[in-house]
Write a protein that holds these residues in place. Structure first.
Motif, PDB file in Angstrom:
ATOM      1  N   GLN A 106      -4.105  -4.441   2.102  1.00  0.00           N
ATOM      2  CA  GLN A 106      -3.756  -4.079   3.552  1.00  0.00           C
ATOM      3  C   GLN A 106      -3.305  -2.500   3.778  1.00  0.00           C
ATOM      4  O   GLN A 106      -2.829  -2.137   2.561  1.00  0.00           O
ATOM      5  N   PRO A 107      -3.537  -2.088   4.768  1.00  0.00           N
ATOM      6  CA  PRO A 107      -3.192  -0.630   4.957  1.00  0.00           C
ATOM      7  C   PRO A 107      -1.696  -0.480   4.650  1.00  0.00           C
ATOM      8  O   PRO A 107      -0.903  -1.258   5.327  1.00  0.00           O
ATOM      9  N   GLN A 140      -1.890  -7.102  -1.144  1.00  0.00           N
ATOM     10  CA  GLN A 140      -1.436  -5.706  -2.029  1.00  0.00           C
ATOM     11  C   GLN A 140      -1.829  -4.741  -1.202  1.00  0.00           C
ATOM     12  O   GLN A 140      -2.897  -4.554  -0.276  1.00  0.00           O
ATOM     13  N   HIS A 141      -0.920  -3.620  -1.122  1.00  0.00           N
ATOM     14  CA  HIS A 141      -1.300  -2.350  -0.329  1.00  0.00           C
ATOM     15  C   HIS A 141      -2.261  -1.764  -0.873  1.00  0.00           C
ATOM     16  O   HIS A 141      -2.538  -1.526  -2.105  1.00  0.00           O
ATOM     17  N   PRO A 175       4.733   1.138  -1.909  1.00  0.00           N
ATOM     18  CA  PRO A 175       4.709   2.435  -1.165  1.00  0.00           C
ATOM     19  C   PRO A 175       6.136   2.585  -0.598  1.00  0.00           C
ATOM     20  O   PRO A 175       6.772   1.800  -0.245  1.00  0.00           O
ATOM     21  N   LEU A 176       6.361   3.809  -0.508  1.00  0.00           N
ATOM     22  CA  LEU A 176       7.805   4.026   0.298  1.00  0.00           C
ATOM     23  C   LEU A 176       7.584   4.229   1.334  1.00  0.00           C
ATOM     24  O   LEU A 176       7.178   5.201   1.976  1.00  0.00           O
ATOM     25  N   ARG A 177       8.005   3.285   2.279  1.00  0.00           N
ATOM     26  CA  ARG A 177       7.681   3.247   3.663  1.00  0.00           C
ATOM     27  C   ARG A 177       8.172   4.447   4.731  1.00  0.00           C
ATOM     28  O   ARG A 177       7.550   4.777   5.560  1.00  0.00           O
ATOM     29  N   HIS A 178       9.423   4.973   4.382  1.00  0.00           N
ATOM     30  CA  HIS A 178      10.038   5.835   4.888  1.00  0.00           C
ATOM     31  C   HIS A 178       9.478   7.380   4.673  1.00  0.00           C
ATOM     32  O   HIS A 178       9.624   8.323   5.318  1.00  0.00           O
ATOM     33  N   SER A 179       8.506   7.269   3.539  1.00  0.00           N
ATOM     34  CA  SER A 179       7.934   8.561   3.271  1.00  0.00           C
ATOM     35  C   SER A 179       6.435   8.713   3.620  1.00  0.00           C
ATOM     36  O   SER A 179       5.694   9.541   3.333  1.00  0.00           O
TER      37      SER A 179
END
Length: 186
Positions: A106-107, A140-141, A175-179
């Motif tokens: 998934q993106p 998975q990302h 993954p760090l969403r806010h970054s």
């Protein structure tokens, strides 16, 4: 070529904006890569075709339609069902999906749009269990998978995609969403 034996019977799908890549788990690269479009005579016609050979033909009345919008959302559920059915019968050689687990990439950029992220996941889960009867499903990302492919869990993934440039920091496989940063440069 399998670099890791696929004893678990895993199919891997990566739905991108410029290509859909899919194959067996453990392979060094996907077996198949096709454009994310379908060719269809008209909206009511059930005869939907996939692959470059159909997109290159200039046939009267054939309409080429995207399977995903620019944000990565699924346009029509029915096209994904037809696509999965086509992969089981044509590409994988008439496999029984009930005997195969499935992994969907998934993106990571969908994390910036939580409602789209949840919608895509729930739709793919519904199709995997209700249509295909896969015994197990995993998401998975793509950025995490990129790190894992290099044997690391933490890093910065820079993805020069077809429609945009994405920078995704990954910490311990997440993954760090806010970054996450996206640039409309492709």
């Amino acid at each position: 070529m399998n670099i890791i034996n696929n004893h678990q019977n895993v199919l891997v799908y990566d739905f991108g904006t410029s290509a859909i890549k899919f194959g067996y788990g453990g392979n060094i690269q996907p077996l198949f890569s096709i454009p994310p479009y379908s060719a269809q005579r008209n909206q009511e016609d059930d005869d939907i075709k996939f692959g470059e050979e159909w997109l290159q033909k200039d046939l009267p009345g054939v309409e080429v339609l995207p399977m995903f919008d620019p944000e990565g959302n699924i346009v029509k559920k029915e096209k994904i069902i037809t696509f999965l059915d086509w992969t089981y019968d044509t590409c994988f050689g008439e496999i029984d999906p009930q005997q195969w687990k499935v992994l969907f990439s998934q993106p990571s950029s969908l994390l910036l749009q939580p409602s789209n992220f949840r919608t895509r996941r729930s739709l793919l889960a519904e199709l995997s269990f209700e249509f295909a009867n896969h015994p197990q499903l995993s998401f998975q990302h793509d950025a995490s998978l990129a790190c894992y492919s290099h044997g690391i869990h933490t890093g910065i993934v820079i993805d020069f995609g077809f429609s945009c440039l994405r920078v995704v920091p990954v910490l311990e496989g997440h993954p760090l969403r806010h970054s996450i940063k996206m640039l409309n440069l492709g």
